[in-house]
Enzyme design. Structure first.
Site, PDB file in Angstrom:
ATOM      1  CG  ASN A  38      -1.626  -6.816  -0.316  1.00  0.00           C
ATOM      2  OD1 ASN A  38       0.182  -6.803  -1.172  1.00  0.00           O
ATOM      3  ND2 ASN A  38      -1.200  -8.285   0.381  1.00  0.00           N
ATOM      4  NE  ARG A  56       4.823  -9.387  -0.540  1.00  0.00           N
ATOM      5  CZ  ARG A  56       5.242  -9.976   0.387  1.00  0.00           C
ATOM      6  NH1 ARG A  56       4.466  -9.582   1.893  1.00  0.00           N
ATOM      7  NH2 ARG A  56       5.459 -10.744   0.729  1.00  0.00           N
ATOM      8  CB  CYS A  57      -2.653  -9.588  -4.037  1.00  0.00           C
ATOM      9  SG  CYS A  57      -3.863 -10.629  -4.431  1.00  0.00           S
ATOM     10  CB  SER A  58      -1.084 -11.858  -9.176  1.00  0.00           C
ATOM     11  OG  SER A  58      -2.340 -12.213  -8.829  1.00  0.00           O
TER      12      SER A  58
END
Length: 121
Positions: free
Chosen positions: A10, A12-14
Site C-alpha cells: 500500500n 500510502r503506508c510508510s
C-alpha cells in the site's frame, strides 16, 4: 534459482514504502501487488496465511483499524475462515506490507522481519 517475491503493498503506508525501498536497495525484483486496487482472493489469502505460519488470522489483520471494530471482527467465535473471508471482502483489513516467496511469507512490521526471506547480502 532466485526466489520469486511478491510484495503486498500500500503506497500510502510508510512501512510498505520502506519494504519496497529495502528490496530495491538489495537489488531484489518483486512483483508488487497493490492489494487495495487488486484484492487477493480467498484462496490467495489462505495460502498467505499458511506461508506466514500463524495460528490466528488476526495476526495478519489490522486489528486496531476502525473497520475491524465496525465489522465486530473481535468476536472470539469467528474462526480463521470467517476472518479470511472478511479480508477478502475488505482488503484494507490486511496487515501491510507482506512479502512472500514460493514457500514462506513475512509481515514487514518491523521491516527487519522481511530479512528472514531475503538472500544474505
Amino acid at each position: 534459482m532466485p526466489s520469486e517475491f511478491i510484495l503486498y503493498h500500500n503506497n500510502r503506508c510508510s512501512k510498505s514504502r520502506a519494504a519496497l525501498s529495502l528490496l530495491e536497495e538489495r537489488g531484489i525484483q518483486a512483483k508488487v501487488v497493490r492489494y487495495l486496487d487488486t484484492p487477493p482472493d480467498l484462496a490467495t489469502l489462505e495460502e498467505l496465511f499458511r506461508k506466514l505460519g500463524l495460528e490466528s488470522v488476526r495476526d495478519m489483520m489490522r486489528v486496531k483499524d476502525d473497520l475491524y471494530k465496525e465489522l465486530a471482527l473481535d468476536n472470539p467465535e469467528l474462526d480463521n475462515h470467517a476472518l479470511l473471508q472478511a479480508i477478502a471482502e475488505h482488503p484494507a483489513l490486511l496487515e501491510r506490507p507482506i512479502l512472500a516467496d514460493a514457500d514462506r511469507a513475512a509481515i514487514g512490521r518491523p521491516t527487519e522481519n522481511l530479512e528472514t526471506l531475503l538472500p544474505s547480502s
